[in-house]
Design an enzyme around this catalytic site. Structure first.
Site, PDB file in Angstrom:
ATOM      1  N   HIS A 352      41.653  20.806  38.665  1.00  0.00           N
ATOM      2  CA  HIS A 352      41.741  22.013  38.126  1.00  0.00           C
ATOM      3  C   HIS A 352      41.072  22.976  39.137  1.00  0.00           C
ATOM      4  O   HIS A 352      40.609  24.160  39.037  1.00  0.00           O
ATOM      5  CB  HIS A 352      40.736  22.270  36.962  1.00  0.00           C
ATOM      6  CG  HIS A 352      41.561  22.145  35.824  1.00  0.00           C
ATOM      7  ND1 HIS A 352      42.326  22.820  35.065  1.00  0.00           N
ATOM      8  CD2 HIS A 352      41.290  20.814  34.872  1.00  0.00           C
ATOM      9  CE1 HIS A 352      42.650  22.270  33.996  1.00  0.00           C
ATOM     10  NE2 HIS A 352      42.294  20.936  33.787  1.00  0.00           N
ATOM     11  N   LYS A 540      37.021  37.598  32.154  1.00  0.00           N
ATOM     12  CA  LYS A 540      37.047  35.982  32.903  1.00  0.00           C
ATOM     13  C   LYS A 540      35.641  35.655  33.259  1.00  0.00           C
ATOM     14  O   LYS A 540      34.885  36.472  33.203  1.00  0.00           O
ATOM     15  CB  LYS A 540      38.071  35.849  33.701  1.00  0.00           C
ATOM     16  CG  LYS A 540      38.017  36.586  34.829  1.00  0.00           C
ATOM     17  CD  LYS A 540      39.073  36.621  35.932  1.00  0.00           C
ATOM     18  CE  LYS A 540      40.329  37.134  35.535  1.00  0.00           C
ATOM     19  NZ  LYS A 540      41.380  36.065  35.324  1.00  0.00           N
ATOM     20  N   ARG A 541      35.784  34.324  33.686  1.00  0.00           N
ATOM     21  CA  ARG A 541      34.094  33.905  34.029  1.00  0.00           C
ATOM     22  C   ARG A 541      34.009  34.658  35.491  1.00  0.00           C
ATOM     23  O   ARG A 541      34.872  35.146  36.182  1.00  0.00           O
ATOM     24  CB  ARG A 541      34.246  32.570  34.261  1.00  0.00           C
ATOM     25  CG  ARG A 541      32.955  31.902  34.773  1.00  0.00           C
ATOM     26  CD  ARG A 541      33.287  30.489  34.834  1.00  0.00           C
ATOM     27  NE  ARG A 541      34.478  29.799  35.567  1.00  0.00           N
ATOM     28  CZ  ARG A 541      34.520  29.408  36.614  1.00  0.00           C
ATOM     29  NH1 ARG A 541      33.385  29.567  37.426  1.00  0.00           N
ATOM     30  NH2 ARG A 541      35.463  29.143  37.195  1.00  0.00           N
ATOM     31  N   LYS A 546      36.978  35.112  41.784  1.00  0.00           N
ATOM     32  CA  LYS A 546      37.900  35.813  40.920  1.00  0.00           C
ATOM     33  C   LYS A 546      37.716  37.595  41.125  1.00  0.00           C
ATOM     34  O   LYS A 546      38.439  38.284  40.649  1.00  0.00           O
ATOM     35  CB  LYS A 546      37.275  35.699  39.256  1.00  0.00           C
ATOM     36  CG  LYS A 546      37.564  34.432  39.060  1.00  0.00           C
ATOM     37  CD  LYS A 546      37.167  33.835  37.610  1.00  0.00           C
ATOM     38  CE  LYS A 546      37.129  32.482  37.259  1.00  0.00           C
ATOM     39  NZ  LYS A 546      38.692  32.144  37.105  1.00  0.00           N
ATOM     40  N   THR A 648      45.012  31.395  32.862  1.00  0.00           N
ATOM     41  CA  THR A 648      45.738  31.439  31.637  1.00  0.00           C
ATOM     42  C   THR A 648      45.391  32.864  30.761  1.00  0.00           C
ATOM     43  O   THR A 648      46.419  32.949  30.163  1.00  0.00           O
ATOM     44  CB  THR A 648      45.052  30.385  30.436  1.00  0.00           C
ATOM     45  OG1 THR A 648      43.932  30.162  30.422  1.00  0.00           O
ATOM     46  CG2 THR A 648      45.464  28.797  30.966  1.00  0.00           C
ATOM     47  N   LYS A 652      48.265  35.275  28.759  1.00  0.00           N
ATOM     48  CA  LYS A 652      47.953  36.194  27.421  1.00  0.00           C
ATOM     49  C   LYS A 652      48.156  37.371  27.358  1.00  0.00           C
ATOM     50  O   LYS A 652      48.564  38.074  26.640  1.00  0.00           O
ATOM     51  CB  LYS A 652      46.334  35.647  26.972  1.00  0.00           C
ATOM     52  CG  LYS A 652      46.116  34.254  26.694  1.00  0.00           C
ATOM     53  CD  LYS A 652      44.689  33.992  26.724  1.00  0.00           C
ATOM     54  CE  LYS A 652      44.199  32.471  26.805  1.00  0.00           C
ATOM     55  NZ  LYS A 652      42.851  31.921  27.127  1.00  0.00           N
TER      56      LYS A 652
END
Length: 810
Positions: A352, A540-541, A546, A648, A652
């Site tokens: 991952h 998100k985290r 990110k 992911t 969505k």
């Protein structure tokens, strides 16, 4: 389940009395939740038993999906949807004076996961059951989740996430299925009938008790199991002296800590040891349980790969490999070569990450003491693997050390997972290519047949049908209901993407979702939100790669422009953030503080409030995501190219008609191929450009600071008291990461391109029909990102399973 509303209302009121001793007029929302949950579980119970009996009778091959996280969210609404009773129950409860939405709020989000890894596992379980595969989850029943996030004075504060405080309506404790897991001790070797036997003496035994959660498939009576293990002390008969008593108390507390917290703090030795205990506890419990089920078939263990598949989700469950070897050799009497052949054909592994720091390594001294027999097996795996490498690359000690499972006094779990499995998959096309060409290239050279791609997916049942029911109904009215079981048929919406009537209905649904989220924000923050503004969302985290930092720096820039030029014309914009930072991740927590400082300043400035607002919504969770995602206009997927394995959340948002602003990273690449770059806002460096900068060392962020006035202004605002910095040097750490320490994630390098992409969003949103067309096309092309497609590929290409006999799709 119910013939009609009157039948439901009668049975429901009867259950209120029989289970709680309450008439309807005395029932609370929580009472309604517990009674309704118990009714669904009882209804599914017969199908659950029938499914398990069928697996045994038909000798179906069964998949066991091992994951430290299963972010399943709330189950009431999802289960009602899957048993085709959602609308009837919603309407019936309304007749009785209750709102199903309010009843759903009584259920705690299960504290079984943190981010995308755990949510993916949950989506996979839903698809396995809904497609009729015999596939189960194996994890840990954490007493406390990651943490409950509170924002106090702009800072993240962590409180215990006691999600089990009121019990878990969906679980069934199975003490008859308990197994023993052993730690510590010493291994003794003895010869018996010409074979060496390995026996662990003086080990500490832990009882693993399973709590089973039914995973109900959509639209038909197929029910799989999520088995969550809880650690309990083994009962001692000798507690007659105080020393024995207090020794047992210490032992008991130690045991119970194994399943107490999701991701305990591992900054100290004891925390690392506890994490390793958790991993082996899950792996040993799950393997023993699965093999006990296999034993009921009465087959030789030579047939194990034909009837069982163990899948390890990331490196956390890698100890499945040596644990299976231990049982095959020590308990079943197999020799090494036979046991190794069975093990490698049974186990498969999903990687991952491309981040080397995220690839687990454990100190040899820790594993060898805590798990002495397991370490012996890992050591033998490494010895044999290195011997093979020596034959293939004679004299190339550097290569052998680089590939070894054990090196530099560490056990490398990713290496063990690759060597001990028959399949290694990435989770997006770009990610898999990076693994093959860069991060795991030497292993790809050794085992090219093992590497494959399985692009992640999401369950459209939860993320479209349940989270966005009005859009779901509009889709069904427009193209029929075949898309529910064949999500690829969503592409039929392409034909109505420019239809004025459909667009109007589509926009009305989005507006309603935005009003709902605006009401939530007002209720939780006290600040009103304009639902006609662009809802620009990044949830998100919280992690450096990110790049929530890039987002908030750009927000600061927009505010600066509005203050410097009151005539600056922009479409009103509401920026929404949601994220948890790991408790020990200081840098991430500083970014949360910065976002909240910016939000506080902007939201209190009436001069810009008609055009700009910012919110950080605390305690981001699955249930909060179900409110946010259907309301989003813009989806922020802005990770440094080459760093995000897949994503992911991006899928969505796409499925719910949001337009993506993103880099060519992870599954964004495939989304762009599917919907077309014209219907997204792509910007920034590509993965190969990032790599070239890293290798050449030619990136100079300081030059961008001196050359670009926008960048210089926001960077200096991090350290000088003013609108966003409340004391001198408040965000020195962020400033230094950008200017002094090389801007590892290329935030400043992509700033200009990011600002241009946002300017393009502003222009595009003004053309309402064309924006709606793009939004509809995103929904239309999202079907390929259903986890049904992903699981079908796993089933065919990796696990070798088919839907069970008698399965009816629909």
């Amino acid at each position: 389940m119910f013939d009609n509303k009157e039948t439901f209302k009668s049975i429901f009121q009867r259950n209120l009395v029989s289970k709680l001793g309450k008439p309807l007029e005395e029932a609370t929302q929580e009472d309604v939740y517990h009674v309704l949950g118990s009714m669904i579980r009882e209804y599914a119970g017969q199908d659950w038993a029938t499914s398990n009996q069928g697996f045994k009778q038909r000798q179906d091959k069964q998949v066991y999906y091992f994951s430290l996280e299963f972010l399943i969210g709330r189950l009431l609404g999802n289960n009602l949807l899957n048993v085709n009773e959602l609308e009837l129950v919603r309407d019936s409860l309304a007749d009785l004076g209750f709102s199903l939405e309010d009843v759903e709020e009584q259920e705690a989000d299960a504290g079984l996961g943190n981010g995308g890894l755990g949510r993916l596992a949950a989506c996979f379980l839903d698809s396995l059951a809904s497609l009729g595969y015999a596939g189960h989850g194996c994890g840990i029943r954490y007493k406390y989740g990651l943490f409950e996030q509170k924002i106090i004075n702009g800072n993240q504060v962590e409180l215990p996430d006691n999600w089990l405080e009121k019990g878990n309506e969906w679980e069934v404790r199975r003490p008859d299925k308990k197994v023993e897991v052993k730690f510590w001790g010493r291994v003794e070797t003895q010869e018996e009938n010409g074979r060496y036997q390995f026996v662990t003496k003086d080990a500490e035994s832990v009882v693993a008790v399973p709590y089973d959660v039914p995973i109900i498939g959509y639209g038909h009576p197929h029910v799989n199991t999520l088995r969550l293990w809880s650690a309990e002390p083994k009962r001692e008969s000798s507690l007659d002296t105080p020393s024995n008593y207090y020794g047992y108390l210490d032992y008991s507390r130690s045991v119970e800590s194994i399943s107490e917290f999701l991701y305990p703090d591992d900054s100290q030795y004891e925390g690392k040891l506890l994490r390793l205990k958790q991993q082996y506890f899950m792996c040993s419990s799950g393997v023993q349980s699965a093999l006990r089920t296999f034993n009921k078939l009465g087959l030789s263990y030579d047939r194990l790969p034909d009837k069982v598949a163990f899948h390890i989700n990331d490196t956390h469950p890698t100890l499945v490999i040596p644990e299976l070897m231990r049982i095959l050799m020590d308990d079943q009497g197999y020799g090494w070569d036979e046991a190794w052949d069975i093990t490698t054909r049974t186990v498969s592994y999903t990687n991952h990450t491309t981040l080397s720091e995220a690839l687990e390594k454990w100190p040899v001294s820790m594993i060898s003491k805590l798990l002495p027999r397991i370490y012996m097996i890992i050591e033998e795996i490494n010895k044999r693997f290195c011997a093979m490498l020596l034959d293939r690359y004679p004299g190339d000690q550097e290569r052998i050390t680089h590939l070894a499972v054990i090196a530099h006094d560490q056990v490398r779990m990713a290496h063990l997972a690759i060597v001990g499995s028959h399949s290694v998959n990435g989770v997006a096309a770009l990610h898999t290519e990076i693994l093959k060409e860069r991060e795991m290239a030497p292993f790809y050279a050794l085992y090219p047949e093992r590497f494959n791609n399985k692009t992640n997916g999401i369950t459209h049942r939860r993320w479209l049908m349940h989270a966005n029911p009005k859009l779901s109904h509009l889709i069904t009215e427009t193209i029929g209901n075949a898309w529910i079981t064949e999500p690829g048929k969503l592409n039929e919406l392409t034909t109505v993407s420019q239809d004025a009537s459909f667009q109007e209905q589509f926009r009305a649904i989005k507006r309603g979702n935005k009003e709902r989220l605006a009401a939530y924000i007002l209720d939780h923050t006290g600040t009103a939100v304009n639902p006609d503004s662009i809802f620009d969302v990044q949830v998100k985290r919280l992690h450096g790669y990110k790049r929530q930092l890039l987002n908030i720096l750009h927000v600061m820039h927009l505010y600066n422009r509005l203050k410097n030029d009151p005539t600056f014309d922009i479409v009103p914009r509401t920026f929404i953030f949601g994220a948890k930072a790991a408790p020990s991740y200081y840098f991430a927590k500083k970014i949360i503080k910065l976002i909240n400082n910016v939000a506080s300043t902007i939201n209190q400035d009436k001069a810009v409030n008609d055009r700009l607002k910012v919110f950080f919504l605390e305690n981001y969770s699955v249930s909060l995501a179900e409110k946010i995602i259907p309301a989003a206009d813009v989806s922020e997927q802005i990770s440094t190219a080459g760093k995000e394995a897949s994503g992911t959340g991006n899928m969505k948002f796409m499925m719910n008609g949001a337009l993506t602003i993103g880099t060519m990273d992870g599954a964004n690449v495939e989304m762009a191929e599917q919907v077309g770059e014209d219907n997204m806002f792509i910007f920034g460096l590509r993965a190969d450009e990032v790599l070239n900068y890293v290798h050449s060392g030619s990136y100079r962020p300081g030059e961008l600071v001196s050359q670009d006035n926008r960048i210089r202004e926001v960077v200096e605002q991090l350290i000088h008291p003013g609108a966003f910095c409340h004391r001198e040097g408040e965000f020195w750490d962020i400033y230094d990461s950008l200017v002094a320490h090389g801007d590892e994630y290329f935030v400043l390098r992509d700033f200009a391109a990011y600002a241009e992409a946002h300017a393009a969003i502003d222009v595009a949103y003004r053309d309402i029909p064309d924006w709606t067309r793009k939004a509809v096309l995103n929904t239309a092309q999202s079907g390929i990102f259903s986890s049904d497609r992903t699981i079908s590929e796993y089933a065919t290409d990796i696990w070798g399973i088919e839907p069970v006999s008698g399965y009816w799709k629909g």
